[in-house]
Design a protein around this motif. Structure first.
Motif, PDB file in Angstrom:
ATOM      1  N   VAL A 178      35.806  38.666  42.307  1.00  0.00           N
ATOM      2  CA  VAL A 178      36.855  38.862  41.311  1.00  0.00           C
ATOM      3  C   VAL A 178      38.050  37.992  41.669  1.00  0.00           C
ATOM      4  CG1 VAL A 178      38.454  40.575  40.362  1.00  0.00           C
ATOM      5  CG2 VAL A 178      36.085  41.208  40.803  1.00  0.00           C
ATOM      6  N   LEU A 179      38.618  37.350  40.675  1.00  0.00           N
ATOM      7  CA  LEU A 179      39.828  36.538  40.842  1.00  0.00           C
ATOM      8  C   LEU A 179      40.998  37.272  40.197  1.00  0.00           C
ATOM      9  CD1 LEU A 179      41.339  33.911  41.578  1.00  0.00           C
ATOM     10  CD2 LEU A 179      40.545  32.979  39.379  1.00  0.00           C
ATOM     11  N   ILE A 180      42.046  37.480  40.976  1.00  0.00           N
ATOM     12  CA  ILE A 180      43.282  38.084  40.473  1.00  0.00           C
ATOM     13  C   ILE A 180      44.397  37.069  40.688  1.00  0.00           C
ATOM     14  CG2 ILE A 180      44.959  39.949  40.744  1.00  0.00           C
ATOM     15  CD1 ILE A 180      42.689  41.774  41.584  1.00  0.00           C
ATOM     16  N   ARG A 181      45.100  36.744  39.624  1.00  0.00           N
ATOM     17  CA  ARG A 181      46.188  35.760  39.700  1.00  0.00           C
ATOM     18  C   ARG A 181      47.550  36.456  39.715  1.00  0.00           C
ATOM     19  NH1 ARG A 181      44.182  30.530  38.522  1.00  0.00           N
ATOM     20  NH2 ARG A 181      42.117  30.573  37.566  1.00  0.00           N
ATOM     21  N   ASP A 182      48.555  35.722  40.178  1.00  0.00           N
ATOM     22  CA  ASP A 182      49.942  36.206  40.252  1.00  0.00           C
ATOM     23  C   ASP A 182      50.067  37.494  41.052  1.00  0.00           C
ATOM     24  OD1 ASP A 182      51.036  34.080  38.710  1.00  0.00           O
ATOM     25  OD2 ASP A 182      50.287  35.056  36.899  1.00  0.00           O
ATOM     26  N   ALA A 183      49.343  37.559  42.166  1.00  0.00           N
ATOM     27  CA  ALA A 183      49.371  38.744  43.027  1.00  0.00           C
ATOM     28  C   ALA A 183      50.648  38.763  43.861  1.00  0.00           C
ATOM     29  CB  ALA A 183      48.148  38.755  43.932  1.00  0.00           C
ATOM     30  N   GLN A 184      51.265  39.929  43.897  1.00  0.00           N
ATOM     31  CA  GLN A 184      52.489  40.126  44.661  1.00  0.00           C
ATOM     32  C   GLN A 184      52.472  41.514  45.290  1.00  0.00           C
ATOM     33  OE1 GLN A 184      56.172  38.786  42.748  1.00  0.00           O
ATOM     34  NE2 GLN A 184      54.914  38.116  41.027  1.00  0.00           N
ATOM     35  N   PRO A 185      53.141  41.666  46.454  1.00  0.00           N
ATOM     36  CA  PRO A 185      53.189  42.994  47.066  1.00  0.00           C
ATOM     37  C   PRO A 185      54.022  43.936  46.190  1.00  0.00           C
ATOM     38  CG  PRO A 185      54.509  41.420  48.331  1.00  0.00           C
ATOM     39  CD  PRO A 185      53.833  40.654  47.237  1.00  0.00           C
ATOM     40  N   ALA A 186      53.455  45.125  45.878  1.00  0.00           N
ATOM     41  CA  ALA A 186      54.156  46.053  44.989  1.00  0.00           C
ATOM     42  C   ALA A 186      53.839  47.509  45.275  1.00  0.00           C
ATOM     43  CB  ALA A 186      53.808  45.736  43.528  1.00  0.00           C
ATOM     44  N   GLU A 187      52.806  47.792  46.040  1.00  0.00           N
ATOM     45  CA  GLU A 187      52.341  49.167  46.235  1.00  0.00           C
ATOM     46  C   GLU A 187      52.290  49.488  47.724  1.00  0.00           C
ATOM     47  OE1 GLU A 187      51.120  51.381  43.787  1.00  0.00           O
ATOM     48  OE2 GLU A 187      51.700  50.003  42.187  1.00  0.00           O
ATOM     49  N   ALA A 188      52.253  50.781  48.016  1.00  0.00           N
ATOM     50  CA  ALA A 188      52.059  51.235  49.390  1.00  0.00           C
ATOM     51  C   ALA A 188      50.595  51.046  49.775  1.00  0.00           C
ATOM     52  CB  ALA A 188      52.446  52.711  49.512  1.00  0.00           C
TER      53      ALA A 188
ATOM     54  N   VAL B 198      32.491  44.485  45.906  1.00  0.00           N
ATOM     55  CA  VAL B 198      33.423  43.566  45.259  1.00  0.00           C
ATOM     56  C   VAL B 198      34.218  42.850  46.347  1.00  0.00           C
ATOM     57  CG1 VAL B 198      35.260  45.296  44.970  1.00  0.00           C
ATOM     58  CG2 VAL B 198      35.168  43.335  43.436  1.00  0.00           C
ATOM     59  N   HIS B 199      34.434  41.551  46.151  1.00  0.00           N
ATOM     60  CA  HIS B 199      35.329  40.763  47.002  1.00  0.00           C
ATOM     61  C   HIS B 199      36.363  40.142  46.080  1.00  0.00           C
ATOM     62  CE1 HIS B 199      33.793  40.484  51.190  1.00  0.00           C
ATOM     63  NE2 HIS B 199      32.878  41.224  50.597  1.00  0.00           N
ATOM     64  N   THR B 200      37.620  40.263  46.460  1.00  0.00           N
ATOM     65  CA  THR B 200      38.715  39.852  45.596  1.00  0.00           C
ATOM     66  C   THR B 200      39.439  38.641  46.160  1.00  0.00           C
ATOM     67  OG1 THR B 200      39.037  42.147  44.936  1.00  0.00           O
ATOM     68  CG2 THR B 200      40.851  40.623  44.491  1.00  0.00           C
ATOM     69  N   ILE B 201      39.427  37.570  45.398  1.00  0.00           N
ATOM     70  CA  ILE B 201      40.283  36.429  45.712  1.00  0.00           C
ATOM     71  C   ILE B 201      41.559  36.628  44.902  1.00  0.00           C
ATOM     72  CG2 ILE B 201      40.622  33.947  45.444  1.00  0.00           C
ATOM     73  CD1 ILE B 201      38.727  34.558  47.695  1.00  0.00           C
ATOM     74  N   ALA B 202      42.635  36.913  45.612  1.00  0.00           N
ATOM     75  CA  ALA B 202      43.930  37.126  44.961  1.00  0.00           C
ATOM     76  C   ALA B 202      44.818  35.925  45.254  1.00  0.00           C
ATOM     77  CB  ALA B 202      44.570  38.412  45.477  1.00  0.00           C
ATOM     78  N   LEU B 203      45.345  35.330  44.195  1.00  0.00           N
ATOM     79  CA  LEU B 203      46.237  34.180  44.328  1.00  0.00           C
ATOM     80  C   LEU B 203      47.661  34.619  44.009  1.00  0.00           C
ATOM     81  CD1 LEU B 203      44.144  31.403  42.537  1.00  0.00           C
ATOM     82  CD2 LEU B 203      44.400  31.792  45.006  1.00  0.00           C
ATOM     83  N   THR B 204      48.589  34.246  44.872  1.00  0.00           N
ATOM     84  CA  THR B 204      50.004  34.535  44.645  1.00  0.00           C
ATOM     85  C   THR B 204      50.551  33.570  43.596  1.00  0.00           C
ATOM     86  OG1 THR B 204      50.783  32.982  46.321  1.00  0.00           O
ATOM     87  CG2 THR B 204      50.239  35.237  47.083  1.00  0.00           C
ATOM     88  N   PRO B 205      51.779  33.790  43.103  1.00  0.00           N
ATOM     89  CA  PRO B 205      52.376  32.822  42.169  1.00  0.00           C
ATOM     90  C   PRO B 205      52.466  31.409  42.764  1.00  0.00           C
ATOM     91  CG  PRO B 205      53.585  34.874  42.087  1.00  0.00           C
ATOM     92  CD  PRO B 205      52.607  34.991  43.241  1.00  0.00           C
ATOM     93  N   GLU B 206      52.503  31.315  44.095  1.00  0.00           N
ATOM     94  CA  GLU B 206      52.534  30.009  44.764  1.00  0.00           C
ATOM     95  C   GLU B 206      51.132  29.451  45.007  1.00  0.00           C
ATOM     96  OE1 GLU B 206      55.866  32.436  45.097  1.00  0.00           O
ATOM     97  OE2 GLU B 206      54.033  32.854  46.215  1.00  0.00           O
TER      98      GLU B 206
END
Length: 181
Positions: A127-137, A49-57
């Protein structure tokens, strides 16, 4: 007149080498109509799996890490091997969280490809993940050391064109991202 190529018949499979995260199988195939046969070596491995994560910006979460194959640092999308029974969505979210500490709100599979069907039997999900933000260790594997950075989508595309990003699967994921923006 041209016709469709025929499928080859697999007649025997033997383990050639067990390399921890993949196996190399020696497989004997026969082409019945032509009367030809041969031994071929196929990498047997889990899907990826390769994840494209987009931040709210709308910036992409990228990682930079050492890659043993090229013996160099590589900018790429977070990703890795899927675990047995894991969905692409779960694997993408897990890899993003473990490698970067980011989590997102919506997850979708953009595409499924065969990375190298000539010698590999696995698939890779983008996989596309939207609204990604730092939240976990962070939860790196034993051999990981990762720099995380967010960059604008157009910067990622430029990096792919100029060779800063040279990981073929990350470049492919950017292609599929275009139809989801």
């Amino acid at each position: 007149m041209s016709r469709e190529p025929q499928l080859w018949k697999k007649t025997k499979t033997t383990l050639h080498s067990d390399c921890r995260i993949f196996k190399i199988n020696k497989i004997h195939f026969e082409h019945e109509a032509r009367g030809t046969s041969g031994d071929f070596f196929v990498m047997d491995t889990s899907s990826w799996v390769h994840t494209i994560a987009l931040t709210p910006e709308n910036e992409i979460v990228m990682v930079k890490q050492f890659r043993f194959g090229t013996e160099n640092l590589s900018w790429e999308a977070p990703g890795g091997l899927m675990e047995k029974g894991e969905t692409p969505e779960h694997a993408g979210a897990r890899e993003l969280r473990e490698e970067t500490g980011y989590v997102g709100k919506s997850i979708e599979v953009m595409a499924k490809i065969a990375p190298n069907p000539a010698i590999q039997n696995n698939v890779c999900y983008f996989v596309l993940i939207r609204d990604a933000q730092p939240a976990e260790a962070l939860d790196w594997d034993e051999h990981e050391e990762i720099l995380t950075k967010t960059i604008p989508v157009n910067t990622a595309e430029e990096w792919a064109r100029n060779g800063t990003i040279f990981h073929a699967l990350t470049i492919t994921s950017l292609f599929f991202l275009q139809s989801h923006l």
